[in-house]
Design an enzyme around this catalytic site. Structure first.
Site, PDB file in Angstrom:
ATOM      1  N   TYR A 107       0.833  -1.204   0.000  1.00  0.00           N
ATOM      2  CA  TYR A 107       0.000   0.000   0.000  1.00  0.00           C
ATOM      3  C   TYR A 107       0.864   1.248   0.000  1.00  0.00           C
ATOM      4  CZ  TYR A 107       0.802   0.587   5.070  1.00  0.00           C
ATOM      5  OH  TYR A 107       1.368   0.770   6.303  1.00  0.00           O
ATOM      6  N   ASN A 161      10.170  -5.537   7.921  1.00  0.00           N
ATOM      7  CA  ASN A 161      10.899  -4.293   8.185  1.00  0.00           C
ATOM      8  C   ASN A 161      12.295  -4.657   8.667  1.00  0.00           C
ATOM      9  OD1 ASN A 161       8.615  -2.869   7.572  1.00  0.00           O
ATOM     10  ND2 ASN A 161       8.186  -2.178   9.642  1.00  0.00           N
ATOM     11  N   TYR A 163      15.719  -3.103  10.052  1.00  0.00           N
ATOM     12  CA  TYR A 163      16.304  -1.891  10.631  1.00  0.00           C
ATOM     13  C   TYR A 163      17.800  -2.075  10.869  1.00  0.00           C
ATOM     14  CZ  TYR A 163      11.451  -0.773  11.942  1.00  0.00           C
ATOM     15  OH  TYR A 163      10.107  -0.519  11.934  1.00  0.00           O
ATOM     16  N   HIS A 172       2.664   6.328  14.296  1.00  0.00           N
ATOM     17  CA  HIS A 172       1.600   6.113  13.319  1.00  0.00           C
ATOM     18  C   HIS A 172       0.586   5.123  13.870  1.00  0.00           C
ATOM     19  CE1 HIS A 172       4.214   2.640  12.743  1.00  0.00           C
ATOM     20  NE2 HIS A 172       3.165   2.019  12.205  1.00  0.00           N
ATOM     21  N   ASP A 174      -1.613   1.955  12.193  1.00  0.00           N
ATOM     22  CA  ASP A 174      -1.815   1.178  10.970  1.00  0.00           C
ATOM     23  C   ASP A 174      -3.188   1.525  10.397  1.00  0.00           C
ATOM     24  OD1 ASP A 174       0.399   0.016  12.283  1.00  0.00           O
ATOM     25  OD2 ASP A 174       0.075  -1.863  11.226  1.00  0.00           O
ATOM     26  N   HIS A 234       1.959   4.238  17.625  1.00  0.00           N
ATOM     27  CA  HIS A 234       3.135   3.484  18.067  1.00  0.00           C
ATOM     28  C   HIS A 234       4.291   3.811  17.130  1.00  0.00           C
ATOM     29  CE1 HIS A 234       0.992   0.760  15.246  1.00  0.00           C
ATOM     30  NE2 HIS A 234       2.209   0.437  14.827  1.00  0.00           N
ATOM     31  N   ARG A 245      17.859  -5.218  13.489  1.00  0.00           N
ATOM     32  CA  ARG A 245      16.627  -5.856  13.942  1.00  0.00           C
ATOM     33  C   ARG A 245      15.664  -5.960  12.770  1.00  0.00           C
ATOM     34  NH1 ARG A 245      11.055  -3.530  15.846  1.00  0.00           N
ATOM     35  NH2 ARG A 245      10.152  -5.400  16.783  1.00  0.00           N
TER      36      ARG A 245
END
Length: 352
Positions: A107, A161, A163, A172, A174, A234, A245
Site C-alpha cells: 500500500y 521491516n 532496521y 503512526h 496502521d 506506536h 533488527r
C-alpha cells in the site's frame, strides 16, 4: 552533524531537559509541574492511558533460538534478492536505516498520493507486489496458527521491516480503513522496544517520553488490537535499535479497502520508465549503517539555518538553493522531484 555518528546521539543531545515538558495524550501541553497535586494528576492520567494500551496488547515467546536463526537466514535471502532487483517494483521500499519488503499486499503511504494525510492510504492493484514467500507460511504463519495466535487463512499481507542500528519508524496508526485487527508482529535478530504515544518530531529530531515502553525480544510475538491498535500511535525510536533488527508484520486487508487508480498517484512516481531507472540504481546501493542517515540529519540542520534567513533573502531567492528538507521516510529521494515535473526546482542529492 559534526560530532554525531548516530541519530541516537543527536536525540540525546537535543533533549537534555525533556523532563521539564510533559504532554497529555490529547495533545495539550503544560510546562513545569507547578505543585505536587499537578504532578499526581499527571501521573494518574498517564497510568490510566498506559493501562488502556496494555489492555490491547498480547505477547508470547513462541520461536526458539534455532527457529529464529533459520528465519533470519531467510530474511537475509530476501535482502539479497532485493539488492539484485529480483522483486517487483512496489515490493521494496527503502529509507535511511530501514527497508520494507511488502508481500501479498502493498500500500501507498499518504505522502505518495496527490491527496496526502491519514485516511488517504491505498492498496496497490493486485499483482503489484510479490506473493508471500512459502517460508513465511511454513516457518512463521503456520506456527502462529498452531498456537492459536491467529486463525487459519487470516493473513494475506506480510511485511518485513529491516532496521539498521539507529533506524526508526515514526509514530503512526496502521490504517484502519486498510487493515483488519489484530496486527501481529514477530521480532528477529535482536531485542528492541515498541513505544506508544510518542510525539515524534523533526527539525531538530526529537522524541517525547512514551505513554508505554514495550520491550520486544528476539523471537517474541506481539499482537495489537483495541486501544493499542486504533486509539494511540506506536513507533520505533532510534535509541531502541541498538543492533540490526527485523520484524515480520502479519495482517489481513479489509474486503472494502480502497485501491489505487493511476489518477491518485503523485506525478513524480507515475512514469514506469522513471521507476525502472530508480529500481536499477537502488538495487546496487550498499547498506552503510554508519552513514545512511547523515544526509537526513544534515538537511534538518540546514532547515534551521534557512529559517534564520531574512524575508528579503527569501524573496530574492532565485530558486537555485536547496529545497526545504522533507522527511526521508516520505519517499525515495530521487522520486521526490524530477526535472520533468519541477524544472525550476533543484535538489542537491548525496550519494553513498
Amino acid at each position: 552533524m559534526a560530532g554525531f555518528t548516530d541519530l541516537r546521539e543527536k536525540l540525546k543531545s537535543m533533549t537534555p531537559h525533556r523532563d521539564k515538558v510533559f504532554e497529555y495524550s490529547n495533545g495539550e501541553k503544560r510546562k513545569y509541574r507547578e505543585s505536587d497535586d499537578d504532578e499526581s494528576e499527571y501521573e494518574e492520567r498517564r497510568d490510566a492511558e498506559a493501562r488502556r494500551v496494555k489492555s490491547g496488547i498480547k505477547q508470547a515467546s513462541i520461536f526458539t533460538l534455532e527457529e529464529c536463526a533459520r528465519i533470519e537466514a531467510k530474511i537475509d535471502e530476501v535482502v539479497a534478492k532485493a539488492d539484485k532487483g529480483l522483486y517487483r517494483e512496489h515490493t521494496v521500499d527503502r529509507a535511511p536505516l530501514r527497508n520494507k519488503y511488502f508481500f501479498g499486499e502493498g500500500y501507498t503511504y499518504g505522502a505518495q498520493l496527490e491527496k496526502r494525510g491519514p485516511g488517504q492510504e491505498r492498496l496497490y492493484s493486485k499483482g503489484e507486489v510479490d506473493d508471500i514467500p512459502d517460508w513465511v507460511h511454513e516457518l512463521v504463519i503456520d506456527r502462529l496458527v498452531t498456537h492459536g495466535v491467529i486463525p487459519e487463512g487470516f493473513v494475506n499481507s506480510a511485511v518485513i521491516n529491516d532496521y539498521q542500528p539507529g533506524g526508526c519508524i515514526v509514530s503512526h496508526v496502521d490504517p484502519i480503513h486498510i487493515f483488519e485487527r489484530p496486527i501481529v508482529s514477530v521480532s528477529f535478530f535482536s531485542d528492541s522496544a515498541l513505544c506508544f504515544g510518542c510525539k515524534f518530531l523533526f527539525k531538530p529530531i526529537r522524541v517525547s517520553e512514551p505513554v508505554l515502553h514495550l520491550p520486544v525480544r528476539r523471537g517474541s510475538v506481539t499482537v495489537l488490537s483495541g486501544y493499542a491498535a486504533d486509539d494511540i500511535t506506536h513507533c520505533i525510536r532510534p535509541q531502541d535499535i541498538k543492533e540490526r533488527r527485523a520484524v515480520i508484520i502479519l495482517r489481513k486487508t479489509r474486503a472494502d479497502a480502497p485501491r489505487l487508480d493511476s489518477n491518485s498517484l503523485s506525478p513524480s512516481i507515475v512514469s514506469p520508465k522513471r521507476r525502472h531507472i530508480l529500481k536499477a540504481k537502488r538495487s546496487h546501493r550498499k547498506a552503510d549503517p554508519d552513514a545512511a542517515h547523515r544526509p537526513r540529519v544534515l538537511e534538518m540542520d540546514k532547515e534551521l539555518q534557512r529559517r534564520s534567513l531574512s524575508s528579503r533573502q527569501r524573496r530574492h531567492d532565485d530558486g537555485s538553493s536547496e529545497n526545504s528538507w522533507r522527511r526521508a521516510d516520505d519517499r525515495e529521494p530521487a522520486a521526490r522531484y524530477t526535472h520533468d515535473h519541477a524544472p525550476t526546482r533543484r535538489v542537491k542529492m548525496r550519494r553513498h
